[in-house]
Design an enzyme around this catalytic site. Structure first.
Site, mmCIF file in Angstrom:
data_model
loop_
_atom_site.group_PDB
_atom_site.id
_atom_site.type_symbol
_atom_site.label_atom_id
_atom_site.label_comp_id
_atom_site.label_asym_id
_atom_site.label_seq_id
_atom_site.Cartn_x
_atom_site.Cartn_y
_atom_site.Cartn_z
ATOM 1 N N HIS A 19 0.839 -1.209 0.000
ATOM 2 C CA HIS A 19 0.000 0.000 0.000
ATOM 3 C C HIS A 19 0.871 1.256 0.000
ATOM 4 C CE1 HIS A 19 -3.235 -2.571 2.201
ATOM 5 N NE2 HIS A 19 -3.638 -2.382 0.951
ATOM 6 N N LYS A 43 -17.713 -7.453 3.379
ATOM 7 C CA LYS A 43 -16.970 -8.622 2.900
ATOM 8 C C LYS A 43 -16.501 -9.521 4.039
ATOM 9 C CE LYS A 43 -14.075 -6.620 0.259
ATOM 10 N NZ LYS A 43 -12.970 -6.178 -0.534
ATOM 11 N N ARG A 93 -1.760 -6.154 -8.644
ATOM 12 C CA ARG A 93 -0.652 -7.071 -8.378
ATOM 13 C C ARG A 93 -0.573 -8.073 -9.516
ATOM 14 N NH1 ARG A 93 -3.037 -7.907 -2.528
ATOM 15 N NH2 ARG A 93 -4.727 -8.156 -3.989
ATOM 16 N N SER A 131 -3.175 -7.782 2.518
ATOM 17 C CA SER A 131 -3.529 -7.682 3.944
ATOM 18 C C SER A 131 -4.023 -9.028 4.451
ATOM 19 C CB SER A 131 -4.629 -6.640 4.146
ATOM 20 O OG SER A 131 -4.188 -5.368 3.754
HETATM 21 O O1 PNS Z 1 -9.213 -2.867 0.056
HETATM 22 P P1 PNS Z 1 -10.168 -3.197 -1.042
HETATM 23 O O2 PNS Z 1 -11.056 -4.347 -0.668
HETATM 24 O O3 PNS Z 1 -9.431 -3.455 -2.301
HETATM 25 O O4 PNS Z 1 -11.096 -1.910 -1.288
HETATM 26 C C1 PNS Z 1 -12.263 -2.004 -2.030
HETATM 27 C C2 PNS Z 1 -13.021 -0.654 -2.067
HETATM 28 C C3 PNS Z 1 -13.161 -0.043 -0.696
HETATM 29 C C4 PNS Z 1 -12.292 0.297 -2.963
HETATM 30 C C5 PNS Z 1 -14.423 -0.998 -2.667
HETATM 31 O O5 PNS Z 1 -14.999 -2.025 -1.930
HETATM 32 C C6 PNS Z 1 -15.365 0.194 -2.689
HETATM 33 O O6 PNS Z 1 -15.184 1.102 -3.464
HETATM 34 N N1 PNS Z 1 -16.384 0.185 -1.795
HETATM 35 C C7 PNS Z 1 -17.342 1.265 -1.682
HETATM 36 C C8 PNS Z 1 -18.706 0.873 -2.235
HETATM 37 C C9 PNS Z 1 -18.788 1.102 -3.725
HETATM 38 O O7 PNS Z 1 -18.554 2.165 -4.237
HETATM 39 N N2 PNS Z 1 -19.135 0.015 -4.430
HETATM 40 C C10 PNS Z 1 -19.244 0.027 -5.868
HETATM 41 C C11 PNS Z 1 -17.876 -0.194 -6.503
HETATM 42 S S1 PNS Z 1 -18.050 -0.551 -8.168
#
Ligand code: PNS
Length: 160
Positions: A19, A43, A93, A131
């Site tokens: 990160h 999740k 990645r 993570s």
């Molecule tokens: O650490 P992560 O799991 O890669 O992060 C994912 C994240 C937080 C970027 C994604 O889950 C997100 O944007 N969540 C907010 C809800 C949202 O906008 N959902 C629609 C995405 S297409």
């Protein structure tokens, strides 16, 4: 000229060196990079609270006005509008990340055509670091030195 704001959002549970590598690359693309932690992620149950994760990030990046640290709920694109970000930064990645990331990027583009998703590749040495794996290794008493900042490593040790 308008200041370019990038949004680097995620769970950061916990922050890894991967990160941080992406963050430093994003800093070259934007005047400021807002680090945003998703609240109430459906999740999985997080290991660290949002407050702890903010603290962990702050311990490393400090109080840099170019890197505000926030939490958010709701849609990422709505939060991008709130902080006036025109870029969403995602780390890529392996190929396995691609499908999910492509779906998200296209959905976000549909929801907010003015916000561009950019994918950055972390240093090769972090290309397998996540993570989730760091938590698993730490939980099973494995050594995560070099994969996360030292302060995060100590917090993981305490937690398990
Ligand atoms: O650490 P992560 O799991 O890669 O992060 C994912 C994240 C937080 C970027 C994604 O889950 C997100 O944007 N969540 C907010 C809800 C949202 O906008 N959902 C629609 C995405 S297409």
């Amino acid at each position: 000229m308008a200041r370019r704001v990038a949004l680097y959002a995620g769970s950061f549970d916990p922050l890894t060196n991967g990160h941080l590598d992406i963050l430093s690359r994003a800093r070259r693309l934007a005047d400021s990079v807002v680090m945003a932690i998703l609240e109430n992620d459906a999740k999985e149950e997080p290991l660290f609270t949002v407050e702890e994760r903010i603290e962990m990030i702050r311990e490393i990046v400090g109080d840099d006005p170019a890197i505000p640290i926030r939490s958010f709920s709701g849609l990422l694109v709505d939060f991008a509008r709130e902080v006036e970000a025109t870029l969403i930064v995602r780390g890529l990645r392996a190929v396995s990340d691609y499908e999910y990331e492509l779906q998200m990027a296209l959905m976000n583009r549909r929801l907010a055509p003015g916000v561009e998703t950019v994918f950055l590749m972390a240093k090769e040495e972090y290309s397998y670091v996540s993570s989730r794996l760091v938590k698993e290794v730490a939980r099973l008493k494995g050594d995560v030195t070099g994969l996360v900042p030292n302060s995060v490593r100590l917090r993981l040790q305490k937690r398990f």
